[in-house]
Design a protein around this motif. Structure first.
Motif, mmCIF file in Angstrom:
data_model
loop_
_atom_site.group_PDB
_atom_site.id
_atom_site.type_symbol
_atom_site.label_atom_id
_atom_site.label_comp_id
_atom_site.label_asym_id
_atom_site.label_seq_id
_atom_site.Cartn_x
_atom_site.Cartn_y
_atom_site.Cartn_z
ATOM 1 N N UNK A 141 0.835 -1.200 0.000
ATOM 2 C CA UNK A 141 0.000 0.000 0.000
ATOM 3 C C UNK A 141 0.869 1.249 0.000
ATOM 4 N N UNK A 142 0.400 2.270 -0.710
ATOM 5 C CA UNK A 142 1.056 3.573 -0.655
ATOM 6 C C UNK A 142 0.538 4.362 0.545
ATOM 7 N N UNK A 143 -0.772 4.301 0.753
ATOM 8 C CA UNK A 143 -1.407 5.010 1.869
ATOM 9 C C UNK A 143 -2.441 4.118 2.530
ATOM 10 N N UNK A 144 -2.512 4.223 3.826
ATOM 11 C CA UNK A 144 -3.613 3.622 4.578
ATOM 12 C C UNK A 144 -4.183 4.743 5.425
ATOM 13 N N UNK A 145 -5.437 5.063 5.190
ATOM 14 C CA UNK A 145 -6.096 6.155 5.899
ATOM 15 C C UNK A 145 -6.902 5.610 7.067
ATOM 16 N N UNK A 146 -7.071 6.424 8.046
ATOM 17 C CA UNK A 146 -7.893 6.055 9.188
ATOM 18 C C UNK A 146 -9.173 6.864 9.190
ATOM 19 N N UNK A 147 -10.266 6.207 9.472
ATOM 20 C CA UNK A 147 -11.546 6.899 9.624
ATOM 21 C C UNK A 147 -12.047 6.601 11.025
ATOM 22 N N UNK A 148 -13.164 7.152 11.380
ATOM 23 C CA UNK A 148 -13.716 6.918 12.709
ATOM 24 C C UNK A 148 -13.431 8.097 13.605
ATOM 25 N N UNK A 149 -13.106 7.814 14.868
ATOM 26 C CA UNK A 149 -12.907 8.877 15.842
ATOM 27 C C UNK A 149 -11.715 9.764 15.505
ATOM 28 N N UNK A 150 -10.626 9.178 15.072
ATOM 29 C CA UNK A 150 -9.415 9.941 14.773
ATOM 30 C C UNK A 150 -8.977 9.637 13.349
ATOM 31 N N UNK A 151 -9.450 10.421 12.391
ATOM 32 C CA UNK A 151 -9.118 10.199 10.993
ATOM 33 C C UNK A 151 -7.722 10.742 10.722
ATOM 34 N N UNK A 152 -6.775 9.841 10.442
ATOM 35 C CA UNK A 152 -5.394 10.213 10.172
ATOM 36 C C UNK A 152 -4.823 9.272 9.123
ATOM 37 N N UNK A 153 -3.651 9.617 8.609
ATOM 38 C CA UNK A 153 -2.936 8.697 7.739
ATOM 39 C C UNK A 153 -2.171 7.757 8.662
ATOM 40 N N UNK A 154 -2.445 6.479 8.578
ATOM 41 C CA UNK A 154 -1.816 5.509 9.453
ATOM 42 C C UNK A 154 -0.544 4.912 8.851
ATOM 43 N N UNK A 155 -0.406 4.965 7.558
ATOM 44 C CA UNK A 155 0.791 4.466 6.895
ATOM 45 C C UNK A 155 0.948 5.183 5.565
#
Length: 191
Positions: A141-155
């Motif tokens: 993966x190039x990017x893994x995004x986070x959604x939910x309570x804390x939306x951030x780029x996780x990787x």
């Protein structure tokens, strides 16, 4: 003439959209619902259960003190009229001091539990972030995004990391400001 400009504008927008679509296909991306991850991850559940047991164990001595205090306060209310105002005043002051002491103990326990809970939560979140990073690398993966309570780029791949450049600029700006402050301080000292 206006129609020609409008048609050219629409054509350019379509071409721009097509370019965006092809370049976005070059990236492999995904997202994780972090709220669901926390809710359903077994280690989070187990550690939460252990923490709740520990909280109850640490709270038991204080609960016993509170129950004893409540019983003594009830006894005080029943005996206050029978033993006279002087006794009631003295005993009331003692009870008030004990109540304050219990409040201090309760606040200390709450603070201790909050600190331990925060450390535990931070440790678990760090472990999950590391796992996601390793998973992202392994799966390409190039990017893994986070959604939910804390939306951030996780990787993100290291090539997309601009942290060093931003940090360099921040440090350079800070150093320049620091030098300006030193020069200003020296000029004020000369006056």
């Amino acid at each position: 003439m206006k129609k020609l400009v409008l048609i050219l504008g629409v054509a350019l927008s379509v071409l721009a959209c097509n370019k965006t679509e092809t370049s976005s296909k070059d990236f492999k991306t995904a997202y994780i619902d972090t709220a669901e991850l926390i809710e359903k991850y077994e280690k989070f559940k187990d550690e939460d259960a252990k923490f709740n047991v520990k909280s109850e164990e640490l709270g038991r001595p204080l609960e016993a003190k509170v129950r004893a205090f409540q019983a003594e306060a009830q006894s005080f209310r029943q005996n206050a009229q029978a033993k006279g105002p002087q006794w009631a005043q003295q005993k009331g002051a003692e009870l008030q001091q004990r109540e304050q002491q219990l409040g201090i103990e309760q606040n200390a326990l709450i603070q201790q539990l909050q600190q331990e809970g925060a450390v535990l939560k931070d440790t678990l979140i760090s472990e999950v972030k590391k796992f996601i990073k390793d998973y992202g690398k392994k799966k390409g993966y190039d990017y893994i995004y986070g959604t939910g309570d804390a939306a951030t780029v996780l990787y993100a791949k290291d090539g997309y990391d601009i942290t060093k450049e931003v940090l360099k600029e921040l440090n350079d700006t800070y150093k320049a400001t620091k030098k300006d402050d030193k020069v200003a301080t020296k000029e004020e000292e000369k006056k």
